[in-house]
Structures are given as C-alpha cells and as structure tokens.
Design a protein around this motif. Structure first.
Motif, PDB file in Angstrom:
ATOM      1  N   LYS A 264      25.374  -6.467  -0.294  1.00  0.00           N
ATOM      2  CA  LYS A 264      25.326  -5.177   0.401  1.00  0.00           C
ATOM      3  C   LYS A 264      26.055  -4.134  -0.432  1.00  0.00           C
TER       4      LYS A 264
ATOM      5  N   ILE B 255      20.319  -4.951  -1.038  1.00  0.00           N
ATOM      6  CA  ILE B 255      19.956  -3.638  -1.561  1.00  0.00           C
ATOM      7  C   ILE B 255      19.525  -3.756  -3.021  1.00  0.00           C
ATOM      8  N   GLU B 256      19.102  -2.620  -3.559  1.00  0.00           N
ATOM      9  CA  GLU B 256      18.628  -2.555  -4.939  1.00  0.00           C
ATOM     10  C   GLU B 256      19.689  -3.080  -5.922  1.00  0.00           C
TER      11      GLU B 256
ATOM     12  N   SER C 244      19.892   2.968   3.862  1.00  0.00           N
ATOM     13  CA  SER C 244      21.125   2.638   3.142  1.00  0.00           C
ATOM     14  C   SER C 244      21.389   3.641   2.029  1.00  0.00           C
TER      15      SER C 244
ATOM     16  N   ALA D 253      25.995  -4.294  -4.210  1.00  0.00           N
ATOM     17  CA  ALA D 253      24.715  -4.198  -4.946  1.00  0.00           C
ATOM     18  C   ALA D 253      24.493  -5.339  -5.937  1.00  0.00           C
TER      19      ALA D 253
ATOM     20  N   SER E  76      29.474  -4.348   4.587  1.00  0.00           N
ATOM     21  CA  SER E  76      28.647  -3.205   4.208  1.00  0.00           C
ATOM     22  C   SER E  76      29.464  -1.937   3.935  1.00  0.00           C
TER      23      SER E  76
ATOM     24  N   GLU F  93      23.077   3.852  -5.518  1.00  0.00           N
ATOM     25  CA  GLU F  93      22.222   5.022  -5.244  1.00  0.00           C
ATOM     26  C   GLU F  93      22.875   6.299  -5.781  1.00  0.00           C
TER      27      GLU F  93
END
Ligand SMILES: *Cc1c(COP(=O)(O)O)cnc(C)c1O
Length: 362
Positions: free
Chosen positions: A187, A11-12, A333, A190, A164, A338
């Motif tokens: 995951k 992920i980011e 996700s 991050a 996750s 986020e």
C-alpha cells in the motif's frame, strides 16, 4: 495486460522497484544477507521514528496483526472498530481465543479519544488495537490525540496499523508512545505484496515473554533474537527486501517532508475534483484520509461500467468500494509514487469517462 492501479492497494509499483527484485538471491544465513538486512535498518528506524528494531515478516499485514494479538493479549483486548479492516481485527482476536471487545463506530465515523478513555478506565484491558487510516472508509483517525489518551494507561499495550498511511504522513512512533507499529508492503510503500514491517517496543517484548501459546512464525521474541544477528526467523522474501532497499533510497532522495507534502497536495487535487461534482468523502472532510479518498457515490454511477471504460480507454482503474459499502462509495488512491501529473491525468480521464458514458450529476 497491464494497467495502472489507483485502487488503495496493491498500488502501482515502479520499474525501479520491480528491477530491484530481480537481484539474484543468496542464502538467508549468509553474510550477504546480514549486510542487506542491516542496510535497511537505519532508514526504517528513521521512517518509523523509533529507536526500537524494525522486524521484517514474510507475510501480508494480517500475519503480524494476528501475531500482535497472540503475543500481547493476556487479559482482554479493546479492538477499536470503524471499518472493514478494524472490524475484522476483532474477529481475528476472537479466533485466537482471546477475550476481546469492540469499541464500535459506524463506518466513516472518526474515532473519539474520549470513548477510548472511558473504555480503558474500566481497567479490564491490557491491549488496544487501532487502525490509523481505515482504508475501507478513507478515514484517518487523530493518532496524536488518541495516543495521548492511551498513554494515560501505562499498562495498556498499543498496537497501531499504519498499512495505508505509513510514510504518507508522519507517525512518530516513539514520541507518541506506540508499542507496536505495523505496515505492509503493497500500500503506502508502493511495493508488491508479501512483506510486513513492524517495530516493537521493549515493553511489548517483555509482555510477549510472559505469554504462552505465541506460536512460532510471528513470535516477537523469535523476530528479536534473529534481528540481533541481522536475520529473520525463517527464510524471508528476499526479493522484496531488495525492493525495500531500493524504495528507501527513493524515499530519502525525495526527503520525508517533501514526501508528506506531496501526498497532502495530491489528496487536495482529488478533493478539488470532487468539489466540481459536488461529491463528498464518506468521513467528514476534517478526518478524510490523506493517502486515499473514499467518495460517496451520490449519483449512483455504475462503477463497474466506469472502471471498464477507464481500463479500456485509459489503462487504469479506480476502486468501486469495499465490503458493505461497495457500490455506495468509490475510492481513489494517491499513495506511493503518484505525482501531480499522474493524479491530474487520472482526474482528466475520469472527466472524459463520465462524459462518454453520459453519467449525470442528478
Ligand atoms: C490492506 C489492509 C490490511 C490488510 O493487509 P493484507 O496485506 O491483506 O494483510 C490491514 N489494514 C489496513 C488498514 C489495510 O488497508
């Protein structure tokens, strides 16, 4: 070219985390390393809700998932299977030459603790593997109920994968009686890929001590012996440990309860968007993951085209489904860093892309 990842891993990664990784390395047997290693322990133990040590493995999660099998399975392992990752754990157990059996569910069906009780009652098993959040199907299994059943069988060592879900929802390792809780870096945490984290109970270590053929790289006793010196068995991925230290700062600055609440809220935003289109998650909503959504592609949208549009116009991508449900489902996700803003923006961009591509709802 860079674009934002809304796939469920990797992920980011934030600028701050990337920047932490550029800290110059030092020797992994130096006092500087010991200080670094020991500096992350209290935060990790708090996050794992454990008094047991948390080991750092330079590998992806599969390294320690396989390692757990080699360290623990004497008689027979029950691999609870309900998606791509949990199904593969059965295969990995067999490849390690272990006596292994599946408790198999259809993908998207949550694990029923009663089935586990029935299997473990046979007395055949000394180890069980469970994936808390099956990322391939977006299913979050009822960990408290499941662990309550497993703990009716004191000789069974419980290995739980939280790759996750770790730090996205509370998993109280010691209170639940989990023997080995493991996760990976790319995951829910991050961070970039390459680091696995695992906390091992004393009784799991005692089991390992009786096991021949544990190998070296993932040997729990090697991890422990080195842990006591503030080190890892072999040269670790030091930049990712700098990243981890930085990430722990972020997590505790936000606060654990606020972090869990944020993941829950963002997950609801995605579900709200689904409702506008009459879309459903693959598992029943009651057991839908809180860190990602695996959504049935009921209108047969052309997912590669949708993703190409998202990438070109909005510099982001979602996931087009995993394994045998690729194309039949897609995944979004809401893990890691986020925010309400980033998820809302993604959903707006999805709306605009569906409109631009004239994707219909029938
Ligand atoms: C991604 C994932 C893994 C495997 O992780 P690797 O980093 O590829 O080793 C294992 N379990 C779950 C639940 C995952 O989502």
């Amino acid at each position: 070219m860079s674009y934002k990842l809304f796939i469920p891993g990797p992920i980011e990664v934030s600028e701050k985390t990337y920047k932490a990784m550029t800290t110059p390395v030092f020797g992994h047997r130096s006092p500087d390393f010991v200080e670094l290693y020991q500096s992350v322990q209290p935060g990790l133990q708090e996050l794992f809700y454990t008094k047991d040590p948390v080991y750092l493995s330079t590998s992806s999660a599969w390294g320690v998932m396989e390692g757990a099998i080699r360290n623990l399975v004497h008689k027979k392992v029950l691999n609870v299977c309900s998606g791509a990752f949990s199904d593969k754990w059965l295969d990995v157990s067999k490849r390690c030459g272990k006596n292994a059996e599946a408790l198999q569910y259809d993908w998207g069906t949550p694990v029923d603790p009663a089935d586990i009780r029935q299997k473990l009652s046979t007395g055949e098993f000394d180890t069980i593997t469970l994936i808390h959040n099956e990322t391939s199907t977006g299913t979050m299994n009822p960990i408290a109920e499941i662990m309550a059943v497993i703990r009716e069988f004191p000789d069974v060592i419980a290995v739980v994968d939280s790759v996750s879900s770790f730090s996205a929802v509370k998993i109280d390792k010691d209170a639940l009686g989990i023997d080995v809780l493991l996760t990976g870096s790319q995951k829910a945490l991050a961070m970039p890929p390459g680091l696995a984290l695992l906390s091992v109970s004393e009784r799991a270590r005692q089991r390992a001590a009786t096991m021949p053929d544990r190998g070296y790289y993932f040997d729990f006793l090697e991890f422990h012996k080195n842990h006591e010196k503030g080190m890892t068995p072999s040269t670790p991925v030091i930049p990712l440990i700098f990243a981890l230290r930085s990430k722990l700062e972020d997590i505790f600055a936000e606060g654990l309860e606020a972090r869990y609440a944020r993941h829950e809220r963002l997950n609801k935003l995605v579900h709200g968007w689904m409702d506008k289109y009459g879309l459903e998650t693959l598992p029943p909503r009651s057991h839908a993951s809180k860190s990602l959504s695996c959504i049935k592609n009921r209108y047969d949208w052309d997912l590669p085209a949708l993703n190409a549009h998202l990438k070109t116009h909005y510099k982001c991508v979602i996931d087009g489904g995993y394994g045998k449900i690729k194309g039949k489902t897609f995944r979004i996700s809401n893990m890691g860093d986020e925010t309400d803003e980033t998820i809302s923006e993604l959903l707006t961009n999805l709306d605009a892309s569906l409109e631009a591509l004239s994707f219909t709802r029938s």
